[in-house]
Scaffold this motif. Sequence first.
Motif, PDB file in Angstrom:
ATOM      1  N   UNK A   1      -9.295 -30.690  -9.622  1.00  0.00           N
ATOM      2  CA  UNK A   1     -10.379 -31.674  -9.545  1.00  0.00           C
ATOM      3  C   UNK A   1      -9.865 -33.043  -9.984  1.00  0.00           C
ATOM      4  N   UNK A   2      -9.060 -33.046 -11.078  1.00  0.00           N
ATOM      5  CA  UNK A   2      -8.503 -34.308 -11.563  1.00  0.00           C
ATOM      6  C   UNK A   2      -7.616 -34.937 -10.495  1.00  0.00           C
TER       7      UNK A   2
ATOM      8  N   UNK B   1     -19.722 -27.515 -24.514  1.00  0.00           N
ATOM      9  CA  UNK B   1     -18.497 -27.361 -25.307  1.00  0.00           C
ATOM     10  C   UNK B   1     -18.370 -25.944 -25.842  1.00  0.00           C
TER      11      UNK B   1
ATOM     12  N   UNK C   1      -8.409 -23.770 -15.840  1.00  0.00           N
ATOM     13  CA  UNK C   1      -7.476 -24.883 -16.014  1.00  0.00           C
ATOM     14  C   UNK C   1      -6.987 -25.363 -14.654  1.00  0.00           C
TER      15      UNK C   1
ATOM     16  N   UNK D   1     -16.396 -23.332 -25.226  1.00  0.00           N
ATOM     17  CA  UNK D   1     -15.067 -22.824 -25.579  1.00  0.00           C
ATOM     18  C   UNK D   1     -14.670 -23.285 -26.973  1.00  0.00           C
TER      19      UNK D   1
ATOM     20  N   UNK E   1     -20.605 -31.349 -16.546  1.00  0.00           N
ATOM     21  CA  UNK E   1     -19.635 -32.438 -16.455  1.00  0.00           C
ATOM     22  C   UNK E   1     -19.638 -33.072 -15.055  1.00  0.00           C
TER      23      UNK E   1
ATOM     24  N   UNK F   1     -18.877 -26.840 -16.213  1.00  0.00           N
ATOM     25  CA  UNK F   1     -18.496 -27.608 -15.024  1.00  0.00           C
ATOM     26  C   UNK F   1     -19.697 -28.365 -14.463  1.00  0.00           C
TER      27      UNK F   1
ATOM     28  N   UNK G   1      -8.683 -25.214 -11.794  1.00  0.00           N
ATOM     29  CA  UNK G   1      -9.756 -26.031 -11.212  1.00  0.00           C
ATOM     30  C   UNK G   1      -9.694 -27.448 -11.758  1.00  0.00           C
ATOM     31  N   UNK G   2      -9.553 -27.526 -13.083  1.00  0.00           N
ATOM     32  CA  UNK G   2      -9.610 -28.836 -13.714  1.00  0.00           C
ATOM     33  C   UNK G   2      -8.502 -29.742 -13.208  1.00  0.00           C
TER      34      UNK G   2
ATOM     35  N   UNK H   1     -19.055 -31.686 -12.061  1.00  0.00           N
ATOM     36  CA  UNK H   1     -18.023 -31.277 -11.116  1.00  0.00           C
ATOM     37  C   UNK H   1     -18.573 -30.407  -9.987  1.00  0.00           C
TER      38      UNK H   1
END
Lengths: 308, 447
Positions: free
Chosen positions: B107-108, B407, B101, B409, B129, B126, B103-104, B131
């Motif tokens: 990155x955002x 997807x 979370x 998770x 997507x 990742x 990282x996300x 990243x």
Amino acid sequence: MEITQDLTVVAKKESSLSSIKIREAIWGFLFITPNFIVVLIFTIFPVIFSFYMSLTNWNILSNPTFVGLANYQQMLGDSVAKETFLNTLYYTIISVPINVLLTMVLAAMLNQKMRGLAFYRTAYYLPVITASVAVSLMFMWVLSTNGLANQLLGIIGLQPVKWLTDAKIALNSVISVTIWKSLGMNMIIFLAALQDVPNELVEAAAIDGANRVQQFIHITVPLISPVIFFVTITGIIGSFQSFDLVYNMTKGGPGHATTVIGYYIWQQAFNYMHMGYGSALAYIVFIAILVLTISQWLLRKRWVYTEE
Amino acid sequence: MKNSKLFVVLSVLLALGMLLAACGPAATTPAGDTGSSAGSAGGSVAVDTQAASSGKTTIKVMSFFAYDTPEVETAVVAAFEKKYPDIKVDFESVAFSDIFLKYKTLIAGNTPPDVMSMNFDQAYSFASLGALEPLDSWIKSTNLDTSIYFPATLDMFKVDGVQYSMPGTFSDVVLFYNKDLFDAAGLQYPNKNWTAQDLKTAALTLTKDTNGDGKIDQFGYEYPWYPIVLEQYNAKIWDPTTNKCTLNSDAGIKALQAIVDSRYGSEQYAPTPDDLNQQGDWDMFMAGKLAMMPTGPWAVGTFNQKITTFTYDIADMPAGEKLATHVYANSYAMAAGSKNKEAAWKFIEFATGPEGTKIRQDGKYEISPVKSVADGFVAGLAGGNPEHASVFMDVMSYAVAQPVHAHWTEMSDAIDSELNLALSNQKPVKDALDAACVAVDSILAQP
């Protein structure tokens, strides 16, 4: 109070009324500025931004793409979302009335002159100021398979109950803990309201021959009905937003038995990175709360006794 | 009135003061004012400014590796900085449960760490997507010899044939068993040729109500995580060619029914979830109440420290319809948005190469994916428990990676919420898997 009046009189002599009002307004705005900026940044902006998000597909890692109402459409076919909405509804319908009734009766009892009053008031208020993680942990032990609750049942010869792992029981267990935890908050509000009930009205009713129960139902309850109204509304809003106890105690399980809408939104938005879908769900909850609150506001005229 | 006005003004000032104080450090520290901020944050900023003045490159590395024994990964970082004195590593150790979370959000916010630790399924998410930086050109330009790695561990971090991160550790699941309980029951130790029936026979013999109160106190076996069992029964969660859920196929039902029967069947030999609530499987095993359990090399440290009353060993996982087990691996990846890619690659090359992985393996954090280093893992355990540590290497010949999906998770949660009802005997296996498949299909249908 007297000083206030004196000052106003002095002020009136010194300058015109309107300039005082303007000055007061400036001071007023100045005073709320720090708080207002915080609200603007951390509440109002996210509210607007999340509406925009609800119209997009956004996984945080890449740029959002605009999808119109697709997220709202997706909800119609999402059986888990339906289940969680029903769970939330059940949660609200069970927990709010019990909470309001229990706390009102409790407050009425603690409004009497009795021994150890301060102790009881403190004791009932303690769960409110206890961190919900601590409350969750404690009840996870109490309600575990060989926990305190089952041991007590064992003493009177009953079979152990799977409080948190049986899909049919788990949500009720969470509701009970919620009620236990929030008892003190509403109790304090009711206590304050009860102390505002004029004694002479109750005495008059007593002289007219009303017994204690009649006095309570016909005098006290109508007089504190604005507070009942307030407590009910905040209770409903709170139960639509419930998250922490579910997160800590059951993680929404077993199955989706305890997944309430707040938990599901968090799961979609932050676990599965469907920020758009999560926001759309949040907006539906917002609308649901709004509708409920407005309809209560309209119904209020029928049963809330005194309001200016 | 005057008093209360004063009070309000004071409290506003106080509130403003607190706000400013809260915003202050973040805004001012980059300028080099670290005198007032305490702790690690202040420390790292101080070093940053020093680094900037001496012309060093600073890279940000975040990792969950050996989080419980942080000195292990910081030793890797220290060794790297010693080898490359012109690169300064701003290292942050974060718990596995929080790191992705983090990282996300970073990155955002367009401030990703240059190097990020990954596990298998998150590396896939990742990478798909967009990243992560594709590493093939970096591997080529620095002439990195990839043949030093176990090929399986490298393959785990490829998406559509492109290498997106480099393996830093690996581990696999084998059968741990309590030798003393086998000796006492006069049973032969588990071996590679064991069938599902052999396992059941032995497990039933080892399941006992030792104090005669009608409740089982010693269990024979506990099944591993369900995807391993699926693998053993040739079942898959979904079929990639049709992109449809196959969990409720006959093979899938058979695999999961085997777990349910071991817990709730007339011949019970495995602890139920309620039993495990009272005492976890590791604790049961260490207390001699569970004869066999599947787990990985990460258990060796704890077991060797805490098990004193019996000896244990490891063996191949008992087969279902075929031999199967999981291999897990963790890696270092470079953020696609990194601004110091040159230095980030140097770090990845070092931390996943022979030098970095040896420090990690010596620190008892899993096994090195570099073959020459991994040999030292077995040698390091020689003379102690488990006696046949080489099994950790042997199972690599048939171990497979866990299922993975962009997807994953979401899919895993959707399956778990149904499967847990089946595995706790609240829902028939077929019903639960049918319901899980509805959810899985809708997740597979997502773009």
